[in-house]
Scaffold this motif. Sequence first.
Motif, PDB file in Angstrom:
ATOM      1  N   ASP A  37       1.015  -1.327  -0.025  1.00 47.02           N
ATOM      2  CA  ASP A  37       0.032   0.061  -0.126  1.00 47.02           C
ATOM      3  C   ASP A  37       0.801   1.328   0.003  1.00 47.02           C
ATOM      4  OD1 ASP A  37      -2.454  -1.373   0.235  1.00 47.02           O
ATOM      5  OD2 ASP A  37      -2.244  -1.798   2.208  1.00 47.02           O
ATOM      6  N   HIS A  38       0.204   2.481  -0.109  1.00 42.23           N
ATOM      7  CA  HIS A  38       0.705   3.767   0.162  1.00 42.23           C
ATOM      8  C   HIS A  38      -0.256   4.353   1.253  1.00 42.23           C
ATOM      9  CE1 HIS A  38      -2.251   5.217  -2.598  1.00 42.23           C
ATOM     10  NE2 HIS A  38      -1.796   4.397  -3.483  1.00 42.23           N
ATOM     11  N   ALA A  39       0.103   5.705   1.547  1.00 40.45           N
ATOM     12  CA  ALA A  39      -0.729   6.420   2.543  1.00 40.45           C
ATOM     13  C   ALA A  39      -2.139   6.438   2.299  1.00 40.45           C
ATOM     14  CB  ALA A  39      -0.274   7.935   2.478  1.00 40.45           C
ATOM     15  N   GLY A  40      -2.461   6.370   1.039  1.00 39.25           N
ATOM     16  CA  GLY A  40      -3.892   6.180   0.625  1.00 39.25           C
ATOM     17  C   GLY A  40      -4.843   5.188   0.985  1.00 39.25           C
ATOM     18  N   VAL A  41      -4.044   4.040   1.720  1.00 34.43           N
ATOM     19  CA  VAL A  41      -4.857   3.032   2.331  1.00 34.43           C
ATOM     20  C   VAL A  41      -5.783   3.643   3.704  1.00 34.43           C
ATOM     21  CG1 VAL A  41      -3.271   2.317   3.989  1.00 34.43           C
ATOM     22  CG2 VAL A  41      -4.939   0.875   3.018  1.00 34.43           C
ATOM     23  N   TRP A  42      -5.189   4.812   3.989  1.00 31.29           N
ATOM     24  CA  TRP A  42      -5.842   5.152   5.388  1.00 31.29           C
ATOM     25  C   TRP A  42      -6.980   6.541   4.940  1.00 31.29           C
ATOM     26  CZ3 TRP A  42      -5.279   2.725   9.300  1.00 31.29           C
ATOM     27  CH2 TRP A  42      -3.627   2.175   9.819  1.00 31.29           C
ATOM     28  N   ASP A  43      -7.212   6.622   3.670  1.00 28.89           N
ATOM     29  CA  ASP A  43      -8.147   7.760   3.277  1.00 28.89           C
ATOM     30  C   ASP A  43      -9.572   7.783   4.230  1.00 28.89           C
ATOM     31  OD1 ASP A  43      -6.113   8.763   1.410  1.00 28.89           O
ATOM     32  OD2 ASP A  43      -7.427   8.030  -0.258  1.00 28.89           O
ATOM     33  N   GLY A  44      -9.995   6.698   3.992  1.00 34.40           N
ATOM     34  CA  GLY A  44     -11.489   6.590   4.980  1.00 34.40           C
ATOM     35  C   GLY A  44     -11.231   6.746   6.238  1.00 34.40           C
ATOM     36  N   VAL A  45     -10.344   6.037   6.813  1.00 35.31           N
ATOM     37  CA  VAL A  45      -9.864   6.293   8.457  1.00 35.31           C
ATOM     38  C   VAL A  45      -9.554   7.606   8.380  1.00 35.31           C
ATOM     39  CG1 VAL A  45      -8.556   5.377  10.175  1.00 35.31           C
ATOM     40  CG2 VAL A  45      -9.148   3.792   8.546  1.00 35.31           C
ATOM     41  N   ALA A  46      -8.715   8.564   7.979  1.00 34.41           N
ATOM     42  CA  ALA A  46      -8.239   9.700   8.105  1.00 34.41           C
ATOM     43  C   ALA A  46      -9.521  10.470   8.110  1.00 34.41           C
ATOM     44  CB  ALA A  46      -7.387  10.054   7.029  1.00 34.41           C
ATOM     45  N   ALA A  47     -10.581  10.164   6.947  1.00 28.47           N
ATOM     46  CA  ALA A  47     -11.719  11.215   6.894  1.00 28.47           C
ATOM     47  C   ALA A  47     -12.214  11.528   8.133  1.00 28.47           C
ATOM     48  CB  ALA A  47     -12.542  10.728   5.901  1.00 28.47           C
ATOM     49  N   ARG A  61       9.186   4.501   2.671  1.00 30.66           N
ATOM     50  CA  ARG A  61      10.068   4.589   1.780  1.00 30.66           C
ATOM     51  C   ARG A  61       9.602   3.512   0.448  1.00 30.66           C
ATOM     52  NH1 ARG A  61      15.981   3.822   4.047  1.00 30.66           N
ATOM     53  NH2 ARG A  61      15.504   6.082   4.822  1.00 30.66           N
ATOM     54  N   GLY A  62      10.070   4.050  -0.617  1.00 26.83           N
ATOM     55  CA  GLY A  62       9.794   2.940  -1.829  1.00 26.83           C
ATOM     56  C   GLY A  62       8.343   3.004  -2.227  1.00 26.83           C
ATOM     57  N   ALA A  63       7.313   3.794  -1.501  1.00 27.35           N
ATOM     58  CA  ALA A  63       5.855   3.677  -1.784  1.00 27.35           C
ATOM     59  C   ALA A  63       5.606   4.950  -2.057  1.00 27.35           C
ATOM     60  CB  ALA A  63       5.246   3.034  -0.643  1.00 27.35           C
ATOM     61  N   GLY A  64       4.241   5.161  -2.713  1.00 23.47           N
ATOM     62  CA  GLY A  64       3.658   6.468  -2.996  1.00 23.47           C
ATOM     63  C   GLY A  64       4.648   7.569  -3.453  1.00 23.47           C
ATOM     64  N   GLY A  65       4.655   8.671  -2.957  1.00 23.68           N
ATOM     65  CA  GLY A  65       5.623   9.778  -3.342  1.00 23.68           C
ATOM     66  C   GLY A  65       6.927   9.906  -2.412  1.00 23.68           C
ATOM     67  N   GLU A 181       4.992  -0.048  -5.620  1.00 23.18           N
ATOM     68  CA  GLU A 181       4.836  -0.481  -4.288  1.00 23.18           C
ATOM     69  C   GLU A 181       4.937  -2.037  -4.246  1.00 23.18           C
ATOM     70  OE1 GLU A 181       3.284   3.297  -4.454  1.00 23.18           O
ATOM     71  OE2 GLU A 181       2.533   1.706  -5.563  1.00 23.18           O
ATOM     72  N   LEU A 182       4.222  -2.786  -5.148  1.00 23.71           N
ATOM     73  CA  LEU A 182       4.686  -4.223  -5.128  1.00 23.71           C
ATOM     74  C   LEU A 182       5.951  -4.837  -5.237  1.00 23.71           C
ATOM     75  CD1 LEU A 182       1.436  -4.903  -7.454  1.00 23.71           C
ATOM     76  CD2 LEU A 182       1.579  -5.997  -5.281  1.00 23.71           C
ATOM     77  N   VAL A 183       6.592  -3.964  -6.052  1.00 24.17           N
ATOM     78  CA  VAL A 183       8.053  -4.474  -6.518  1.00 24.17           C
ATOM     79  C   VAL A 183       8.897  -3.942  -5.407  1.00 24.17           C
ATOM     80  CG1 VAL A 183       9.905  -4.247  -8.029  1.00 24.17           C
ATOM     81  CG2 VAL A 183       7.635  -4.602  -8.836  1.00 24.17           C
ATOM     82  N   ASN A 184       9.013  -2.673  -4.973  1.00 19.88           N
ATOM     83  CA  ASN A 184       9.776  -2.161  -4.035  1.00 19.88           C
ATOM     84  C   ASN A 184       9.524  -2.638  -2.417  1.00 19.88           C
ATOM     85  OD1 ASN A 184      10.753  -0.529  -5.831  1.00 19.88           O
ATOM     86  ND2 ASN A 184       9.771   1.368  -5.323  1.00 19.88           N
ATOM     87  N   GLY A 185       8.323  -3.080  -2.305  1.00 20.25           N
ATOM     88  CA  GLY A 185       8.062  -3.609  -0.896  1.00 20.25           C
ATOM     89  C   GLY A 185       8.519  -4.804  -0.704  1.00 20.25           C
TER      90      GLY A 185
END
Length: 524
Positions: A37-47, A61-65, A181-185
């Motif tokens: 994942d990246h930080a977007g997995v938390w969108d609903g929780v953060a809202a 590191r290695g994910a998202g931006g 994310e799939l590869v770097n992670g």
Amino acid sequence: MERVVERFVERGDLRVRVVEGGVSGGVVLLLVHGYPDHAGVWDGVAARLQRRFWVVRVDVRGAGGSGAPRGRGGYRVEEVVEDLVAVGRGYSGVHLVGHDWGAVIGWAAVARYPEVFRSFVSISGPDLGHVRDWVRRNWWRRPARVVGTLARSWYIAGLLVPGVAEGVWRVVGRWVGGRRELVNGLELYRANLGAGAEARRVRVPVHQVELVKDPFVGPGHLEAADRWTDELSRSRLVAGHWAPRTHPEQVARAIEDFVEGRRSKEVVVVTGGGSGIGRATALRFARDGAFVVVLDVDLEGAERTAAEVGGFGYRLDVADGAATHALAREIVQRHGVPDVVMANAGIAVAGPFLDTSEEDWRRVVDVNLWGVVHTLRAFTPYLVERGQGGNLVVTASAAGYFPMATLPAYSTTKAAVLMLAQCLDAELREHRIRVSAICPGVVDTNIAATTRFAGADDAEQERKRKKAARVYRLRGYTADRVADEVVRAVRAGRVVVPVTPEARFVQVANRIAPSLVRLLGRFT
């Protein structure tokens, strides 16, 4: 409330992307995602959380931006921890929340930097050192449990094979996105597994959210933390591994409750709690530390019981569906979603079928059957939506499976709610909600003194009530003993619960000699 902003934290030649927003000056929550994942997995929780907190989300590191390190060593947990510390030091005290690898990293962060992180919520990610210690300690004592726990990680073998996983993810990533994310992670697994992680003591308060449908992280992984934490609590969520995406409201609520100090005190709602079995059950749950809400058509009785248990009492006629739903909403808003709901309110009508008036039938059906239906329909959706399981209890009766000539109306309603409880247990198990039907026999309560005897005038009514009350009193089986059975049934998840010896006898006799039961019913 402020808008969400993006910024970057420099860590040497690597930039860590941070997204934050919410209530300026509020308590700071730092949310860390897992793989892939990246930080977007938390969108609903953060809202939801941003209504009350300052919420900070990090791209690992290695994910998202965020930037990616040049070598595998840059994915060591210790390196990612330093990224979180660099972000966390910008605030005066941070509550850390991690999911999957974000939780694995979070354990190391709170163990090493308790001055930065005030508390930790772990969702589907154990500490690698704790698990290693747990396996070593339990390998010979509980080998089946250890094998079952390790077997949940079957997929890791494929991720560790060089080149194979990358090839698969590059193809899959074209359609599902998240190829980076799939590869770097993958390097998180390869850099940290098998490296002999050290178990460290965690001094800050920790809360584990157990995802009961998670195929990858099970009870053994959670249990591994028991001996390594100073202050540990748990809650359950009926959800799979990616609960932050699939159940954001429930995940956010679990985080809120922990951070704001609402440490799970069991909430129990009892209808008909002003007297008899309901009152005894309210007292019994209160002795176990529960917060009890007492409902009764007799407000004085409800408030009297509530005063004894340190809870709240409300007036409710369960035959009124609209009023039941309205009060359920008020209770949930004021006291939270209940963990146990006991639909106990009931009345008795005795006498032959031909003497029982339509008015008598309507009243006993309205309270004993519709009252149970109204109660369960009002509260059950909240338990399902919360996603943490729970218990529903219905007070049925041995009369529900003992066909007596003198109780056609009462027995019919009790047989109906007995079947309703069994149907609901089958339906609600997928939500981890268990349903118990309590079937007392002759119990010394005030029900005999309030029974309506069909076809009797006032004088005869009073005489029969006194006689029935005397019989129940001489029987000597108290409501307290029934309450003990209720609590045991809830803890064990039992469905049909005959209580008194006569209730158990009739249950068994129905299986082996039903004609004998019908014969006894003619003369009882």
